[in-house]
Each structure stands twice: as C-alpha cells, then as structure tokens.
Design a protein around this motif. Structure first.
Motif, PDB file in Angstrom:
ATOM      1  N   GLN A   7       2.027   1.716  -3.475  1.00 18.04           N
ATOM      2  CA  GLN A   7       0.918   2.288  -4.237  1.00 18.04           C
ATOM      3  C   GLN A   7       0.866   3.799  -4.027  1.00 18.04           C
ATOM      4  O   GLN A   7       0.775   4.585  -4.979  1.00 18.04           O
ATOM      5  N   LYS A   8       0.950   4.205  -2.772  1.00 18.27           N
ATOM      6  CA  LYS A   8       0.883   5.624  -2.418  1.00 18.27           C
ATOM      7  C   LYS A   8       2.045   6.390  -3.051  1.00 18.27           C
ATOM      8  O   LYS A   8       1.859   7.436  -3.670  1.00 18.27           O
ATOM      9  N   SER A  24       1.588   6.978  -6.618  1.00 17.51           N
ATOM     10  CA  SER A  24       0.499   7.892  -6.976  1.00 17.51           C
ATOM     11  C   SER A  24       0.979   9.343  -7.060  1.00 17.51           C
ATOM     12  O   SER A  24       0.392  10.144  -7.784  1.00 17.51           O
ATOM     13  N   GLU A  66       2.511  11.906   1.664  1.00 14.39           N
ATOM     14  CA  GLU A  66       1.057  11.911   1.487  1.00 14.39           C
ATOM     15  C   GLU A  66       0.713  12.598   0.177  1.00 14.39           C
ATOM     16  O   GLU A  66       1.370  13.553  -0.210  1.00 14.39           O
ATOM     17  N   TYR A  67      -0.333  12.106  -0.504  1.00 17.70           N
ATOM     18  CA  TYR A  67      -0.749  12.713  -1.771  1.00 17.70           C
ATOM     19  C   TYR A  67      -2.269  12.640  -1.877  1.00 17.70           C
ATOM     20  O   TYR A  67      -2.834  11.685  -2.407  1.00 17.70           O
ATOM     21  N   GLY A  92      -5.661  10.207  -2.740  1.00 13.78           N
ATOM     22  CA  GLY A  92      -5.673   9.593  -1.419  1.00 13.78           C
ATOM     23  C   GLY A  92      -6.905   8.746  -1.158  1.00 13.78           C
ATOM     24  O   GLY A  92      -7.596   8.324  -2.079  1.00 13.78           O
ATOM     25  N   GLN A 130       0.842  -1.209   0.000  1.00 15.17           N
ATOM     26  CA  GLN A 130       0.000   0.000   0.000  1.00 15.17           C
ATOM     27  C   GLN A 130       0.872   1.251   0.000  1.00 15.17           C
ATOM     28  O   GLN A 130       0.553   2.243  -0.666  1.00 15.17           O
ATOM     29  N   GLN A 131       1.995   1.198   0.719  1.00 16.32           N
ATOM     30  CA  GLN A 131       2.920   2.333   0.716  1.00 16.32           C
ATOM     31  C   GLN A 131       3.511   2.548  -0.677  1.00 16.32           C
ATOM     32  O   GLN A 131       3.687   3.678  -1.129  1.00 16.32           O
TER      33      GLN A 131
END
Lengths: 496, 496
Positions: A341-342, A345, B34-35, B39, A338-339
C-alpha cells in the motif's frame, strides 16, 4: 539527434570532459533490459511506414503490425457502453444530453459520486477508488462461483504491467546476499525478463512443452527449481494463463499440480490472467488460480500466497491505451500488504479513466438495462471473430511445409515453429543476428508483415519461432497468413 | 483484514510454516520507502471521515484535506475546453453533436488522426504520440523565447513522477561498488527520498535557507557535495522550482549559479518544474533551466545534461487523476537516450487521456478560436484565486504568534514554521512521534484539518513545520487558517 551527435564529435576533437551519464556509467541493470515486442524489428517497421508515406517504392503498400496485442490499432471498434460511461465521467455536462442511455448516465453519476470533488481530475486513493475495487471484488466472486473476494486485497493499477512489477519489487531482495530467483515460463512475455533484469533478480526458466501444445509440466518446474537453488534463492513462480505468446489454456488438473508444487517448495504464485476472457478452443475453459486454490481447501486455501493480474487492455475491451488493470492478492502477509500500500502511494494513483473502464468491464449492463442487448452483441461479436481468427491462423500455418503451429486455445497470439535452413542460420550468425530475427527482418522488408522473433520470448536451443497476433481484420488475416507461408517457402528455397 | 489476521494467529498456534513474503524477507529497500503526503496522518483522516459518515460525534463536521495538491478534490472545476476535447476523443460519436465548439472538434479529430486505429484505446508509441510531443516542443519554444526544442528529446509520462523515477533509475548504478548519491533540497517533495530509498541510492541533503525565503545557496550545495563524496558518488542534482513544499521561486541569477556549479562538479541536473504556471508573487517570474542554460552559451548550452519535468496535475489544469506529464532531456548522451527509450517501452505507453489533456494544455485555443475567451477567463480565474489564497495564507499565519510563514511566491503550498513548547516535544518523544507529527495529529483530531508534518519533507534539526495546500475554496480557507492558528495557540498554552 543531430545536435547531440554534433557535440559528441566536438567533444572528441577538443577533448571536453565526458558526459555524466554514459553507457559506461548508467545503471547496468537497465542496460540488460530487453523488450522484443517493441524492439529493433518494430523500430524498423516505423521507419518503413515513414518511407511509404514519403512515397518510397516497396514490395508492399502497408506495414501490418502483428507484433503487439493492440486490438483497436488493428481496427477493432471500442465497446460503445464503455466509451459512453467514460465520456459522461470526463464531461459531466453530457449527463443532460438525450444522446446517452439512462444506464450509462446512472453508471457515470455513481462513479463520479465516488471521486474526490466528484471529478476524474482528482487523485483517487492509491489502491484505486473504493467503489471500483468493490465492483472488482463482486466480479471476481461471480467469476469464481461465489468464492469471497475482499476489496482490501484488490489494488487497481496502470495496466497489469504496473501491478506485476510492484509484486516483483516486493519479492526481490534489493540488497546484497544471495540474489532472488523467479521462475518464468519459456516462451514468456518479455515484461518478466525485462523487470527481473532491471531489479537485478535471477530469471529461472522453465520450458513449456511444445509437443504437448505448450503444456506446463511440474517435473520441468522441479528441474528448473532444483538447478536454480545452486546459484540463487527462488521465491516466486510466474504462470501466464491463457498463455502469452503460446496461447495454451491450462487444465484444472495442471493448475492444481502447480499450486501443490508452489506450496511444497515455498514459492509465491504470480498468476498473469489478463487473457481470462480470451478462450476459444472447444473444451478449453479458464480456471482462475484463486478459485482452484480455494477449492483445494487448507492448507492451500489458507496459506498459499497468490497474486492474480487482470487488465482492460485485452479481453473483448482492447482498451490498451487507457492503462487500466488490477491485482488481487490472496493470503498475503498483512504487514507486507501495508508495505505494498505504502509503495503504491508514492506514485499517487492509477489513471482514473482506466479505473472507469475497468469498473464498466467488471460490472457490465444487466439484462434489465437499456444497454444490455447492444453491449452483449458487441462483446460476443469481438470474441466470436477472435475465435474464428484463432482457428484460421492455426489451420493456414499447419498447411505450410516447415511451419508448425499449436492450437491457439486462448489469448491473442500464435507462436508457430519455423524450420530455417542451415545456410540461413549461418548467414544470420555472420550478420550477428538470431536466426529467427534474420527471418523476421527479411519478412518485414519484403512483405511489410511485422512479427516478433521467438528469440525475444525464449525458446529451446536450436528451435525457431515467431509470435504473430491474430488481431488483423478477417479480410486481411487470410492473405497475411498466406503471404507469410509463401515467404517462408521462398526463404527456405533461397537458403537450401 | 479479519481473515488474514485470523490465519496469522492460527499459524502461530499450530506452527504452520512462515509465509514466503514477510517483513523480514521482503525487499529491504521498499521497507525504507516513506511518503508522508499519503502517510499515517492521511490514513487517520480517512478513518475520521468514515466515523463522521457513521454519525460519530466530533468537534468538527468535515475533514479538510489540505495535505495534497489535489485542486479538483478541493472543488476547483475543470477547464471546460480540456474536458470537451477529451470527451470527443473518448467518444467520437460526439463529433456530430451541436453541443461542442468547432475548435474542440477540430482538435479532437487532429489527435485521433494521430492515434493507432484513430482510437485512444490503442497503445501510443512508448515515448508518447508523435503529434503531441511536437506540440509539447512548440510549447517549450514559446515558453523559452524561441529556443528550439526537439520532439525526440521529449518523453510523455504517467504524471511527472513516472518520468522522474525513470531518470533516477538511469542514474543510479544498480550493482555493487560505491553507491550513487543524488542531491535533493531539504525540505523536499518526498517522491525523491522515496525513489532513492527504493533504488538503494544515497540521498544527499542540501538545505534551503528559511531565513531568506527558502533561497538556494550554492555554498550550501558545495558543502553537501563535499561531505557526500566521502561515502558515495554524487551524480545528480535535483531542483524543485517553484518549490514544493516551500513555495519559493528561484531568481535567474540563482539558476545560473546552480548550472555553473552542476557543470563544474559533473552533476546531471533534474529540474522539477511542474509548478511553472503557478507563480504569484510580485516581481517573481519563472525561468526554465533549459532557457537559462541555453542563454549561458557554451560549454553549458552544449554540454550540461538536464532533464526538465512538467505535468497536467498542477498549473491551472489540476488534472491530477489523469496522470499526464512529460520530461524534456537536454544534452543527454544519444546512446543513453536510446536506453531510456528502451526502458520506457517495457511499460508500453503513458495513458492516452493524460496525453490528450497535455496536448490541449500545451496548445490552448488561439485568439481566433471560438473557445479562446472562455478558456482564458477560466484559466485566469483559477490562477488569480490561487494568488489571492497564497497572499491570504502568508498574511493570516504571520499574524499568529509562534507561527512564521515565508511568502508563497509560487506552487500550491505554505510551509510555515511553528514553535512547539518543550513539554509538547517531550510528550511527542514519549509517544514515539516526531513533534510536528504529534502536533498535526492533534490538529486533525480536534479540528478536522489535515496537514502534513514538516518531518515528512525534512527540516533543520530542532525546527518544526507543516505543509498546508492553499487549495481550499476561499470561503473555507480563511476560517481554516484562523482555526489552525487558534489551535496552535491553545496547543502552546496546554504544554507551557
């Protein structure tokens, strides 16, 4: 650059304040980055081409860029079906054109249906278009004899390099403490050394065995690992198979041994398999790490962490400029995934045209499709010519005294070892050059042949090599190999 | 994810050793990234679309993605000429087709001549095709009233994001010592906060003045800088003009003041100018930092370091998926610029299709060209509709009690401020959500409208906003704005 140089001297004379960003103040990790494949030798090649265009007389009429695996730059023609599908996706008005086969149209319509607004101009999701990741998964399953692949474990990327750097970023602890070590082969593809330098990680070298056709030896892996543990925390092991720059293809036994080693030692496996379609030698066969690991059963199949990289730049496609690729992750911790993926993004999405070419490459026309015959013929022709060039390269180099070339079992490169006379080595040192850089620069200046010194990839102390692609067209390759061999003989005489 | 979850619990039960890569062992800088634009709210939107496809009953029939500036996903049709030229470059057989105008063919032939092997499948040089960088330079000269631009100072990139991250990499010291600070606007586009977190640099916030239509105030820049100097070394100042997410367009006076400030304080200027074609408001005009800086004369013109970013994703093109963009560097130290060149070369080259679209965008058809009329008509239509949507958005929101929206002078977003009742704020805190995240999630669940909470961009303590693109088609935008306003009223009643 005139203007900038201009105000430099001005700055010097009237003592204006220093610039904000200088060699002294910039990111020191970036300063340490080196990338020989496009290094000084290539910059000089560009200058020489410029001079030739300006009519400057040279002992050669053209510069031959054998420095980089760039098939289409060397004249390889694109696979028709790939370009037809992409053209239809780029300009859907063509879906009404009689000049395109039905299967190309069906394929383009299917892809456009999966795009936001049915257009390549929309962002895809960050891991890549769902439909295309599903097609990649089916490809991997066929390649690996039915072993399941999950589209959720596949991330499309901007060429394989992008995905490799993403995995390294995740693995490298970015803050204080013991630095992270990553084992890479020597000789290596310099993306690895460059990325590790940029990330301030420790490059842990393990040497491939030139005497055994660049075989990978687990005893050598263990030696490298144990020595590294004194000064860093090794966490990952990179394998390049088929080898770049060394062209070896690993045996299944070797891959099993590497997997056992990685599992016992707690190393994340990074398998650079971008040359999986490029296997030429009799008896050589590509075995994916995913397949071998799965067939080894638990605990390897269920626990060993692996990332496998592929690309549309190599293989028979040679579509380097489109920057298409993917990584499949195996047994990766779900939260880490998931990290990942983030992190992906933030850069929005891989370029959609590269995604389209990847989709076609992983799901080529079926025997019942109108484009099947032509696609297969074009694909076979490219791979057959590469195989012939691989053989020719090995053969001609090994006829030359002072040059020894291992068989080019796969990939696109030969990495011959050259003997350089002591006086040449001495002369190079006087010039502050690596001896094989000195050799390659002289070769370039006198013959127009651009190859990359072994020192850019790493080699055993006191040995000298160069990497040359096997990509020049057949009619140019033989004379090129002979010119190079003759130059080496002349160079050797000159410094004996 | 089933399989992975599976062996997790298995690992738990029979106590197998931990994975190599876990949340605890991974790069902590990546964890901090963070994005919001992609999100949790967007992941939920994807799930809802899935559920709708599966026939699950919802209070809405479609999810409207107003979270990201993705024009073609919202139905904007591509500019015909851009796609014609690209299709011709992708599949040169079409050069013989009667269906393409001559100027598109000439353009494609010109570009292919500049490509290795006359094919988009070859790598370009790492800074981008020379011809295209020359065309970009001429575009900048026209844009800036004849101020010279040097192709050697232009680096093509994989969207603007790629170039922005490259500059930040150069600026942040990667090793020990005092951390580097970079000033960014609040609200900001979260690429900046994400990249700074990943690079372990310090994000230095300066607040835009919502009461003055998100104006940038040098006194506030100074406040932020002085406070930051206590704990980091601020070295760069990011400006986003036109503003994302805030939509303001800076006056020339403001830009001059910012340049003087940056020069006095020794800050490298990063000018994010990707919305330079998107200016709608009466009396608003785009002024490039390069032009203003040059017209200010020495020492600014000769000394102030600047990087200006542009892209084909926004403007009237909206070609997000192709990932085309560039950066022009001004007054950069020559040695640092070589380091930048080297760093770029490790990733080989920006995707060639994005380079082609950029080339057409910076050198559109001339009045004498057959495609001129259609190109201009399409371009004008897109920009005129965006202007109308910008006005409509501001107007409808400002009619709604409890919502206040500054004029959308430029870019593609509104960033309205919403009043949230104390009980809603309290409820959000109970749920561990930012209050505006709570509002946006409820909005999504009940109306299918996907917007991004202000907390994802940064905002003054105790204020709440959301970012909504103005991109949905006119016929959908008005009802969307009204539905959103009505939902806010209902939400307010519910928690009063």
């Amino acid at each position: 650059m005139a203007l900038r140089t201009g105000d430099h001297s001005q700055a010097a004379t009237n003592g204006l304040k220093e610039k904000v960003l200088t060699l002294d103040t910039m990111n020191p990790c970036v300063r340490k980055v080196e990338y020989a494949v496009r290094g000084p030798i290539v910059l000089r090649a560009l200058e020489l081409e410029q001079e030739l265009r300006q009519g400057v007389k040279k002992p050669f009429t053209e510069v031959i860029r054998a420095n980089i695996g760039d098939a289409q730059a060397m004249g390889q023609t694109p696979i028709t079906f790939l370009r037809q599908v992409l053209a239809l996706c780029v300009h859907p008005d063509l879906l009404n054109s009689p000049d395109f086969p039905d299967d190309a149209k069906r394929r383009a319509e299917r892809i456009l249906q999966a795009c936001g607004g049915h257009s390549l101009g929309a962002y895809s999701i960050s891991s890549g278009t769902q439909l295309i990741r599903e097609d990649v998964a089916r490809y991997i399953e066929r390649r690996d004899g039915g072993i399941p692949a999950d589209p959720n474990n596949i991330f499309l990327s901007t060429g394989a390099s992008d995905a490799i750097v993403t995995l390294l970023k995740l693995l490298v602890a970015g803050e204080g403490g013991t630095r992270t070590g990553v084992l890479i082969p020597i000789p290596q593809y310099p993306l690895y050394s460059a990325a590790l330098a940029e990330l301030n990680a420790v490059q842990v070298d393990y040497y491939l065995d030139e005497e055994r056709a660049w075989a990978l030896d687990v005893a050598e892996l263990r030696r490298a690992l144990l020595q590294a543990r004194d000064h860093c925390r090794p966490r990952a092991l990179c394998i390049i198979n088929p080898g770049n720059p060394t062209g070896q293809v690993q045996t299944r036994e070797c891959i099993e041994a590497v997997i056992r080693f990685a599992f016992e030692e707690g190393l994340f496996l990074l398998a650079d398999e971008v040359y999986q379609d490029n296997v030429y030698a009799e008896g050589s066969q590509f075995h994916s790490f995913k397949k071998v690991l799965t067939e080894m059963g638990p605990p390897y199949a269920t626990r060993q962490e692996l990332a496998s990289f592929h690309s549309v730049s190599k293989g028979y496609m040679g579509e380097c400029g489109f920057r298409g690729g993917y990584v499949e992750v195996v047994n990766m911790d779900a939260a880490v995934q998931q990290q990942m993926q983030k992190l992906r993004s933030v850069r929005l999405c891989p370029p959609t045209p590269g995604q389209v070419l990847l989709d076609v490459a992983v799901s080529p026309p079926a025997p019942s499709d109108p484009s099947f015959a032509q696609f297969q013929a074009e694909r076979r022709a490219v791979l057959a010519e590469l195989a012939a060039k691989a053989k020719l390269t090995e053969q001609v180099f090994n006829e030359a005294p002072g040059i020894r070339c291992n068989p080019v079992q796969g990939a696109m490169y030969s990495f011959p070892r050259v003997q350089l006379p002591p006086r040449a080595v001495q002369r190079a040192q006087e010039l502050g050059l690596a001896p094989d850089m000195f050799f390659c620069l002289r070769l370039l200046e006198e013959t127009g042949i651009c190859v990359v010194p072994g020192s850019g990839f790493g080699q055993r102390e006191g040995t000298y090599h160069f990497r040359m692609t096997i990509l020049p067209p057949m009619e140019k390759l033989r004379p090129l190999l002979e010119t190079l061999s003759q130059f080496h003989a002349k160079f050797t005489r000159e410094y004996s």
